[in-house]
Write a protein that holds these residues in place. Structure first.
Motif, PDB file in Angstrom:
ATOM      1  N   ILE A  78      45.396   0.820  45.968  1.00 52.42           N
ATOM      2  CA  ILE A  78      44.523  -0.330  45.678  1.00 52.42           C
ATOM      3  C   ILE A  78      43.091  -0.031  46.110  1.00 52.42           C
ATOM      4  O   ILE A  78      42.137  -0.324  45.380  1.00 52.42           O
ATOM      5  N   PHE A  79      42.951   0.574  47.293  1.00 49.72           N
ATOM      6  CA  PHE A  79      41.613   0.930  47.774  1.00 49.72           C
ATOM      7  C   PHE A  79      40.940   1.906  46.819  1.00 49.72           C
ATOM      8  O   PHE A  79      39.785   1.722  46.433  1.00 49.72           O
ATOM      9  N   GLY A  80      41.666   2.973  46.420  1.00 47.27           N
ATOM     10  CA  GLY A  80      41.102   3.964  45.501  1.00 47.27           C
ATOM     11  C   GLY A  80      40.751   3.366  44.145  1.00 47.27           C
ATOM     12  O   GLY A  80      39.704   3.673  43.575  1.00 47.27           O
ATOM     13  N   PHE A  81      41.621   2.507  43.631  1.00 47.33           N
ATOM     14  CA  PHE A  81      41.424   1.881  42.317  1.00 47.33           C
ATOM     15  C   PHE A  81      40.135   1.060  42.286  1.00 47.33           C
ATOM     16  O   PHE A  81      39.354   1.131  41.329  1.00 47.33           O
ATOM     17  N   THR A  82      39.922   0.247  43.311  1.00 47.85           N
ATOM     18  CA  THR A  82      38.727  -0.609  43.348  1.00 47.85           C
ATOM     19  C   THR A  82      37.474   0.180  43.737  1.00 47.85           C
ATOM     20  O   THR A  82      36.406  -0.021  43.169  1.00 47.85           O
ATOM     21  N   PHE A  83      37.620   1.091  44.693  1.00 50.38           N
ATOM     22  CA  PHE A  83      36.482   1.890  45.172  1.00 50.38           C
ATOM     23  C   PHE A  83      35.868   2.726  44.043  1.00 50.38           C
ATOM     24  O   PHE A  83      34.651   2.795  43.901  1.00 50.38           O
ATOM     25  N   MET A  84      36.710   3.355  43.221  1.00 45.59           N
ATOM     26  CA  MET A  84      36.210   4.263  42.192  1.00 45.59           C
ATOM     27  C   MET A  84      35.532   3.552  41.017  1.00 45.59           C
ATOM     28  O   MET A  84      34.906   4.194  40.184  1.00 45.59           O
ATOM     29  N   GLN A  85      35.627   2.220  40.977  1.00 47.83           N
ATOM     30  CA  GLN A  85      34.866   1.471  39.966  1.00 47.83           C
ATOM     31  C   GLN A  85      33.359   1.674  40.168  1.00 47.83           C
ATOM     32  O   GLN A  85      32.584   1.633  39.220  1.00 47.83           O
ATOM     33  N   TYR A  86      32.978   1.912  41.417  1.00 46.29           N
ATOM     34  CA  TYR A  86      31.558   2.119  41.724  1.00 46.29           C
ATOM     35  C   TYR A  86      31.011   3.418  41.136  1.00 46.29           C
ATOM     36  O   TYR A  86      29.793   3.588  41.050  1.00 46.29           O
TER      37      TYR A  86
ATOM     38  N   SER B 271      32.365   4.741  38.092  1.00 42.23           N
ATOM     39  CA  SER B 271      32.670   4.833  36.663  1.00 42.23           C
ATOM     40  C   SER B 271      32.113   3.633  35.898  1.00 42.23           C
ATOM     41  O   SER B 271      31.227   3.778  35.054  1.00 42.23           O
ATOM     42  N   THR B 272      32.591   2.429  36.200  1.00 50.26           N
ATOM     43  CA  THR B 272      32.151   1.242  35.464  1.00 50.26           C
ATOM     44  C   THR B 272      30.862   0.622  36.016  1.00 50.26           C
ATOM     45  O   THR B 272      30.074   0.062  35.258  1.00 50.26           O
ATOM     46  N   MET B 273      30.656   0.729  37.322  1.00 51.91           N
ATOM     47  CA  MET B 273      29.475   0.100  37.931  1.00 51.91           C
ATOM     48  C   MET B 273      28.148   0.638  37.379  1.00 51.91           C
ATOM     49  O   MET B 273      27.219  -0.153  37.143  1.00 51.91           O
ATOM     50  N   PRO B 274      27.997   1.960  37.157  1.00 50.29           N
ATOM     51  CA  PRO B 274      26.739   2.440  36.557  1.00 50.29           C
ATOM     52  C   PRO B 274      26.446   1.812  35.191  1.00 50.29           C
ATOM     53  O   PRO B 274      25.278   1.562  34.854  1.00 50.29           O
ATOM     54  N   LEU B 275      27.495   1.516  34.412  1.00 50.77           N
ATOM     55  CA  LEU B 275      27.309   0.841  33.119  1.00 50.77           C
ATOM     56  C   LEU B 275      26.778  -0.576  33.336  1.00 50.77           C
ATOM     57  O   LEU B 275      25.934  -1.060  32.582  1.00 50.77           O
ATOM     58  N   TYR B 276      27.294  -1.244  34.366  1.00 53.40           N
ATOM     59  CA  TYR B 276      26.828  -2.588  34.718  1.00 53.40           C
ATOM     60  C   TYR B 276      25.357  -2.572  35.107  1.00 53.40           C
ATOM     61  O   TYR B 276      24.573  -3.437  34.681  1.00 53.40           O
TER      62      TYR B 276
ATOM     63  N   ASN C 291      40.036   3.750  32.887  1.00 51.24           N
ATOM     64  CA  ASN C 291      40.412   3.137  31.615  1.00 51.24           C
ATOM     65  C   ASN C 291      40.623   1.637  31.741  1.00 51.24           C
ATOM     66  O   ASN C 291      40.187   0.864  30.884  1.00 51.24           O
ATOM     67  N   VAL C 292      41.298   1.210  32.806  1.00 48.94           N
ATOM     68  CA  VAL C 292      41.539  -0.224  33.018  1.00 48.94           C
ATOM     69  C   VAL C 292      40.216  -0.967  33.193  1.00 48.94           C
ATOM     70  O   VAL C 292      40.004  -2.036  32.611  1.00 48.94           O
ATOM     71  N   GLY C 293      39.316  -0.391  33.997  1.00 46.03           N
ATOM     72  CA  GLY C 293      38.001  -1.006  34.202  1.00 46.03           C
ATOM     73  C   GLY C 293      37.231  -1.157  32.905  1.00 46.03           C
ATOM     74  O   GLY C 293      36.648  -2.224  32.625  1.00 46.03           O
TER      75      GLY C 293
ATOM     76  N   ASP D 246      35.240  -4.537  28.427  1.00 46.69           N
ATOM     77  CA  ASP D 246      35.127  -4.712  26.973  1.00 46.69           C
ATOM     78  C   ASP D 246      35.722  -6.036  26.515  1.00 46.69           C
ATOM     79  O   ASP D 246      35.193  -6.686  25.612  1.00 46.69           O
ATOM     80  N   GLU D 247      36.816  -6.449  27.157  1.00 47.90           N
ATOM     81  CA  GLU D 247      37.535  -7.653  26.726  1.00 47.90           C
ATOM     82  C   GLU D 247      37.000  -8.930  27.365  1.00 47.90           C
ATOM     83  O   GLU D 247      36.868  -9.974  26.720  1.00 47.90           O
ATOM     84  N   TYR D 248      36.652  -8.867  28.672  1.00 44.91           N
ATOM     85  CA  TYR D 248      36.319 -10.092  29.406  1.00 44.91           C
ATOM     86  C   TYR D 248      34.926 -10.098  30.045  1.00 44.91           C
ATOM     87  O   TYR D 248      34.489 -11.135  30.560  1.00 44.91           O
ATOM     88  N   GLY D 249      34.243  -8.969  30.063  1.00 45.19           N
ATOM     89  CA  GLY D 249      32.898  -8.927  30.627  1.00 45.19           C
ATOM     90  C   GLY D 249      32.869  -8.467  32.076  1.00 45.19           C
ATOM     91  O   GLY D 249      33.905  -8.352  32.732  1.00 45.19           O
ATOM     92  N   TYR D 250      31.650  -8.225  32.562  1.00 45.13           N
ATOM     93  CA  TYR D 250      31.464  -7.677  33.903  1.00 45.13           C
ATOM     94  C   TYR D 250      31.840  -8.656  35.010  1.00 45.13           C
ATOM     95  O   TYR D 250      32.531  -8.287  35.968  1.00 45.13           O
ATOM     96  N   ALA D 251      31.395  -9.913  34.910  1.00 42.20           N
ATOM     97  CA  ALA D 251      31.619 -10.880  35.986  1.00 42.20           C
ATOM     98  C   ALA D 251      33.114 -11.077  36.252  1.00 42.20           C
ATOM     99  O   ALA D 251      33.557 -11.085  37.410  1.00 42.20           O
TER     100      ALA D 251
END
Length: 418
Positions: free
Chosen positions: A226-234, A236-241, A360-362, A367-372
């Motif tokens: 869980i820690f790795g899954f949420t941490f790595m969003q920073y 991969s997906t966070m730069p897009l945000y 991929n999940v991020g 894409d489906e529900y937005g950043y917030a």
């Protein structure tokens, strides 16, 4: 200022010479893997792969990492950490040389799987070596020093890689990556050969407990996933945000991401030294780190003020600084009663598994529900990890009480016999 500098230097004192050499080898190795950040660009721009094909190749990268980590743990317990580290470094260098000549899609999928399989057998072996070369009281700080080496390597690698691509081209990256891996293997032989290196805490268990039967460790494994899954969003997906929703330039995004590495480099060792002196439970500190990570996602959803991005990054960075060293130290400590290679492999696999799914999940959620919505979900998921760690704390307390009871019975029995 001089006192502050001396206090900072003192946080590095007491670490063994072997740990410093291991950190240098890790730095060379991680700085050398500079092809990885540019892999998607190379596949798309140079080889002409489509974006779905690039995604599949990256999945093979994750699968190779997972298999390599598991295999590294098994081999470490059978033939020892030194042989595994040497073969991993040398073989990775040879495979990097070969990878540049593969241009087909299926060939590259197989090639990158082999490269990552060879490369990540190094990780569990390195952690077991780190445990052997560290005094028990220095293990957490030793892990922190390795993390500093990894962060420096990941910071320097892409910068050097960008210059090499601009000046020579993508092909040269494979040569540089291969050469640095082979150099790291040669340095390993010169400074950490069993005849030269001083082992301080090598553990041999006659009847080791299998990690697969250690229920408490599997609860810990879930929390680390869980820690790795949420941490790595920073990463991969966070730069897009930052780009799409907050309209930051690439330079501003680079500064914000660079802040993470710089803050860790300057403050992590003093922070870990201070926390170690507090004698707090390692799992309790990991829980605090994951809680701060959850707060970082909550923070960026609270206001449109651009400064909140720095606050979010700061919360995430402090959470990372606390959670990673102490979770690693807990895994090393837990592994003392079993096969250390297995334990360190499963610890690393929790992050490899997260790496396969989180990106991929991020992307799909955004894409489906937005950043917030995605950030709110990540905050909730991180909170779930906090609950799992709280359950683990209760289980550890129960285990300790049971051990104390058994010990007391043995003492009483001995007293009666006497």
């Amino acid at each position: 200022m001089k006192k502050l500098f001396n206090n900072y230097i003192n946080t590095f004192k007491g670490l063994s010479r072997e740990v410093w050499w291991l950190s240098l080898i890790t730095l060379i190795n991680r700085a050398g893997t500079m092809v990885i950040p540019f892999l998607s660009l190379y596949l798309n721009k140079s080889l002409g792969f489509s974006m779905p094909e690039v995604g599949i190749v990256m999945s093979f990268w994750g699968v190779g990492s997972l298999i390599g980590t598991w295999l590294g743990g098994k081999l470490t317990d059978v033939i020892g950490y030194y042989k595994v580290m040497f073969v991993s470094l040398f073989l990775t260098g040879v495979l990097f040389f070969s990878l540049q000549y593969i241009t087909s899609f299926y060939g590259f999928c197989f090639g990158i799987l082999l490269v990552m399989l060879a490369a990540d057998t190094f990780r569990p072996a390195m952690f077991v070596a780190l445990s052997a070369y560290s005094k028990p009281e220095n293990k957490t700080r030793s892990v922190t020093l390795i993390r500093l080496a990894i962060n420096l390597g990941f910071s320097a690698g892409p910068a050097i890689g960008g210059l090499i691509i601009t000046g020579i081209g993508y092909q040269s990256l494979f040569w540089v990556d291969g050469i640095t891996c082979v150099l790291a293997a040669i340095l390993l032989v010169q400074v950490l050969h069993p005849k030269k290196a001083k082992t301080l805490d090598e553990v041999k268990v006659e009847k080791p407990i299998s990690v697969y039967k250690d229920k408490l460790f599997w609860v810990f494994f879930v929390a680390m996933f869980i820690f790795g899954f949420t941490f790595m969003q920073y990463f991969s997906t966070m730069p897009l945000y930052y780009k799409d929703a907050r309209f930051l330039s690439e330079f501003e995004i680079g500064l914000l991401m660079g802040f993470n590495g710089f803050f860790i480099f300057v403050f992590e060792m003093p922070l870990i030294n201070w926390l170690e002196n507090k004698k707090k439970s390692k799992i309790k500190l990991v829980l605090i780190g994951l809680l701060l990570l959850s707060f970082s996602f909550i923070a960026i959803n609270t206001t449109s003020w651009v400064g909140i991005l720095v606050v979010g990054m700061l919360l995430m960075t402090i959470g990372e600084m606390v959670a990673f060293p102490f979770s690693n130290a807990f895994a090393i400590e837990r592994g003392k009663k079993g096969n250390q290679g297995q334990y360190m492999a499963m610890y690393a696999i929790s992050f490899s598994l997260a790496n396969i799914f989180c990106h991929n999940v991020g992307m799909l959620l955004i894409d489906e529900y937005g950043y917030a919505f995605t950030w709110s979900l990540m905050a909730i998921f991180a909170m779930l990890g906090v609950i799992v760690l709280f359950i683990l704390l209760l289980m550890l307390k129960k285990e300790k009480s049971a051990s104390n009871e058994v010990l007391q019975r043995l003492v009483n029995k001995k007293t009666v016999t006497s």
